[in-house]
Enzyme design. Structure first.
Site, PDB file in Angstrom:
ATOM      1  N   GLY A  20       0.692  -1.045  -0.157  1.00 45.01           N
ATOM      2  CA  GLY A  20       0.003   0.028   0.102  1.00 45.01           C
ATOM      3  C   GLY A  20       0.847   1.215   0.051  1.00 45.01           C
ATOM      4  O   GLY A  20       0.278   2.448   0.332  1.00 45.01           O
ATOM      5  N   SER A  21       1.965   1.280  -0.568  1.00 43.11           N
ATOM      6  CA  SER A  21       2.843   2.389  -0.498  1.00 43.11           C
ATOM      7  C   SER A  21       2.335   3.570  -1.663  1.00 43.11           C
ATOM      8  O   SER A  21       2.305   4.654  -1.188  1.00 43.11           O
ATOM      9  CB  SER A  21       4.210   2.185  -0.929  1.00 43.11           C
ATOM     10  OG  SER A  21       4.512   2.070  -2.170  1.00 43.11           O
ATOM     11  N   ASN A  22       1.659   2.933  -2.670  1.00 45.80           N
ATOM     12  CA  ASN A  22       0.891   3.915  -3.572  1.00 45.80           C
ATOM     13  C   ASN A  22      -0.376   4.602  -2.742  1.00 45.80           C
ATOM     14  O   ASN A  22      -0.577   5.595  -3.078  1.00 45.80           O
ATOM     15  CB  ASN A  22       0.422   3.106  -4.815  1.00 45.80           C
ATOM     16  CG  ASN A  22       1.612   3.117  -5.815  1.00 45.80           C
ATOM     17  OD1 ASN A  22       2.050   4.456  -6.488  1.00 45.80           O
ATOM     18  ND2 ASN A  22       2.507   2.031  -5.935  1.00 45.80           N
ATOM     19  N   MET A  95      -4.287  -7.248  -6.735  1.00 46.86           N
ATOM     20  CA  MET A  95      -3.725  -8.747  -7.572  1.00 46.86           C
ATOM     21  C   MET A  95      -4.964  -9.515  -8.007  1.00 46.86           C
ATOM     22  O   MET A  95      -4.988 -10.691  -8.182  1.00 46.86           O
ATOM     23  CB  MET A  95      -3.062  -9.444  -6.732  1.00 46.86           C
ATOM     24  CG  MET A  95      -1.781  -8.599  -6.229  1.00 46.86           C
ATOM     25  SD  MET A  95      -0.696  -8.326  -7.625  1.00 46.86           S
ATOM     26  CE  MET A  95       0.159  -9.740  -7.743  1.00 46.86           C
ATOM     27  N   ARG A  96      -6.098  -8.810  -7.947  1.00 44.73           N
ATOM     28  CA  ARG A  96      -7.318  -9.567  -8.723  1.00 44.73           C
ATOM     29  C   ARG A  96      -7.786  -8.916 -10.064  1.00 44.73           C
ATOM     30  O   ARG A  96      -7.761  -7.962 -10.216  1.00 44.73           O
ATOM     31  CB  ARG A  96      -8.520  -9.749  -7.815  1.00 44.73           C
ATOM     32  CG  ARG A  96      -8.255 -10.468  -6.515  1.00 44.73           C
ATOM     33  CD  ARG A  96      -8.322 -12.128  -6.847  1.00 44.73           C
ATOM     34  NE  ARG A  96      -7.728 -12.998  -5.825  1.00 44.73           N
ATOM     35  CZ  ARG A  96      -6.474 -13.159  -5.550  1.00 44.73           C
ATOM     36  NH1 ARG A  96      -5.671 -12.758  -6.036  1.00 44.73           N
ATOM     37  NH2 ARG A  96      -6.267 -13.990  -4.563  1.00 44.73           N
ATOM     38  N   ILE A  97      -8.444  -9.710 -10.915  1.00 43.67           N
ATOM     39  CA  ILE A  97      -8.643  -9.219 -12.152  1.00 43.67           C
ATOM     40  C   ILE A  97     -10.395  -9.042 -12.028  1.00 43.67           C
ATOM     41  O   ILE A  97     -10.919 -10.060 -11.749  1.00 43.67           O
ATOM     42  CB  ILE A  97      -8.452 -10.178 -13.214  1.00 43.67           C
ATOM     43  CG1 ILE A  97      -7.029 -10.478 -13.534  1.00 43.67           C
ATOM     44  CG2 ILE A  97      -9.106  -9.724 -14.629  1.00 43.67           C
ATOM     45  CD1 ILE A  97      -6.605 -11.058 -14.587  1.00 43.67           C
ATOM     46  N   ASN A 112      -5.302   2.343 -13.202  1.00 43.30           N
ATOM     47  CA  ASN A 112      -4.236   1.185 -12.630  1.00 43.30           C
ATOM     48  C   ASN A 112      -2.772   1.995 -12.706  1.00 43.30           C
ATOM     49  O   ASN A 112      -2.625   2.494 -13.597  1.00 43.30           O
ATOM     50  CB  ASN A 112      -4.325   0.196 -13.088  1.00 43.30           C
ATOM     51  CG  ASN A 112      -3.364  -0.920 -12.797  1.00 43.30           C
ATOM     52  OD1 ASN A 112      -3.266  -1.182 -11.223  1.00 43.30           O
ATOM     53  ND2 ASN A 112      -2.901  -1.837 -13.489  1.00 43.30           N
ATOM     54  N   HIS A 114       0.994   0.498 -13.356  1.00 49.20           N
ATOM     55  CA  HIS A 114       1.641  -0.795 -13.506  1.00 49.20           C
ATOM     56  C   HIS A 114       3.075  -0.617 -13.583  1.00 49.20           C
ATOM     57  O   HIS A 114       3.755   0.492 -14.234  1.00 49.20           O
ATOM     58  CB  HIS A 114       1.158  -1.217 -14.993  1.00 49.20           C
ATOM     59  CG  HIS A 114       1.844  -2.508 -15.393  1.00 49.20           C
ATOM     60  ND1 HIS A 114       1.185  -3.840 -14.808  1.00 49.20           N
ATOM     61  CD2 HIS A 114       2.857  -2.938 -16.129  1.00 49.20           C
ATOM     62  CE1 HIS A 114       2.097  -4.497 -15.301  1.00 49.20           C
ATOM     63  NE2 HIS A 114       2.718  -4.132 -16.155  1.00 49.20           N
ATOM     64  N   GLU A 179       6.630   5.740  -9.070  1.00 49.38           N
ATOM     65  CA  GLU A 179       5.169   5.625  -9.224  1.00 49.38           C
ATOM     66  C   GLU A 179       4.370   6.375  -8.357  1.00 49.38           C
ATOM     67  O   GLU A 179       3.557   7.127  -8.608  1.00 49.38           O
ATOM     68  CB  GLU A 179       4.987   3.998  -8.852  1.00 49.38           C
ATOM     69  CG  GLU A 179       5.377   2.876  -9.722  1.00 49.38           C
ATOM     70  CD  GLU A 179       4.903   1.717  -9.277  1.00 49.38           C
ATOM     71  OE1 GLU A 179       3.991   1.455  -8.612  1.00 49.38           O
ATOM     72  OE2 GLU A 179       5.726   0.722  -9.475  1.00 49.38           O
TER      73      GLU A 179
HETATM   74  C1  GRF Z   1       3.334  -1.362  -7.524  1.00 47.24           C
HETATM   75  O1  GRF Z   1       4.821  -1.641  -7.968  1.00 47.24           O
HETATM   76  C2  GRF Z   1       2.471  -1.340  -8.516  1.00 47.24           C
HETATM   77  O2  GRF Z   1       2.671  -0.757  -9.694  1.00 47.24           O
HETATM   78  C3  GRF Z   1       2.147  -2.752  -8.907  1.00 47.24           C
HETATM   79  O3  GRF Z   1       2.282  -3.279  -7.479  1.00 47.24           O
HETATM   80  C4  GRF Z   1       2.997  -2.387  -6.740  1.00 47.24           C
HETATM   81  C5  GRF Z   1       2.225  -2.152  -5.502  1.00 47.24           C
HETATM   82  O4  GRF Z   1       3.229  -1.631  -4.375  1.00 47.24           O
HETATM   83  N1  GRF Z   1       0.721  -2.808  -9.488  1.00 47.24           N
HETATM   84  P1  GRF Z   1       2.275  -1.036  -3.226  1.00 47.24           P
HETATM   85  O5  GRF Z   1       1.341  -1.620  -2.459  1.00 47.24           O
HETATM   86  O6  GRF Z   1       1.566   0.180  -3.740  1.00 47.24           O
HETATM   87  O7  GRF Z   1       3.367  -0.506  -2.289  1.00 47.24           O
END
Ligand code: GRF
Length: 192
Positions: A20-22, A95-97, A112, A114, A179
């Site tokens: 969850g860093s994003n 991680m789910r579609i 999203n 990526h 990111e």
């Molecule tokens: C990130 O690298 C994102 O691009 C990918 O999964 C990772 C998630 O990292 N889809 P975080 O959980 O946001 O730290």
């Protein structure tokens, strides 16, 4: 696309599965006065997602539902999104579609992030692939989510140089740093 009307921020849900860093970064961004979004819901498909801690830390509602029966899970999420007046979804390490029908209901309103320069390296293990292929440059992409995995319209990308010393882990760290810069820029681009 949803445009900002007046001063109200667009109510947003962030879907996660991991660190969850994003998510944390998006929450911080959402608190800036001129940010177009507010984060009002965190959804995870697993109780193990470390990022769920940001729910308590920032006083944001959370909802967890595993995707063992994805139809039921999606129906529950849709109800909740409606109840909370959420009109925008950011996937951040989710991680789910999501099903076609779910995406259709939020068409053009799910984005999203990526960790590659799409269309290169869709799916998992992007950094391993980039190093294996001896790429000199990789990066990250923010894109709209469509039914086809990692294939929706690209909003913005950022390049990251790969050095000879890089391992998948070091590269992941470098890309993740970018990111965190890129996701807010992408959101500003969408709403402004
Ligand atoms: C990130 O690298 C994102 O691009 C990918 O999964 C990772 C998630 O990292 N889809 P975080 O959980 O946001 O730290």
């Amino acid at each position: 696309m949803v445009k900002l009307t007046g001063l109200k921020k667009v109510k947003t849900a962030v879907f996660i599965s991991g660190t969850g860093s994003n998510l944390k970064n998006l929450i911080k961004f959402s608190k800036i006065k001129n940010s177009p979004i507010s984060i009002d819901l965190i959804f995870s498909n697993t109780t193990k997602a470390k990022g769920l801690k940001f729910s308590n830390q920032f006083n944001i509602k959370k909802y967890i539902s595993n995707f063992k029966d994805s139809k039921i899970a999606e129906a529950k999420i849709l109800n909740l999104l409606k109840k909370e007046n959420i009109s925008f979804i950011c996937l951040a390490g989710f991680m789910r579609i999501l099903s076609k029908s779910f995406i259709r209901k939020f068409s053009g309103k799910i984005v999203n992030i990526h960790p590659s320069l799409l269309p290169k390296y869709k799916g998992l293990d992007t950094h391993i692939k980039a190093i294996k292929n001896k790429d000199k440059v990789t990066g990250c992409t923010v894109h709209f989510v469509t039914a086809k995995l990692d294939s929706g319209k690209i909003i913005i990308q950022k390049k990251v140089k790969i050095s000879k010393k890089d391992t998948p882990t070091s590269l992941a760290k470098k890309v993740l740093r970018q990111e965190h810069k890129l996701y807010p820029v992408a959101i500003n681009k969408i709403f402004n």
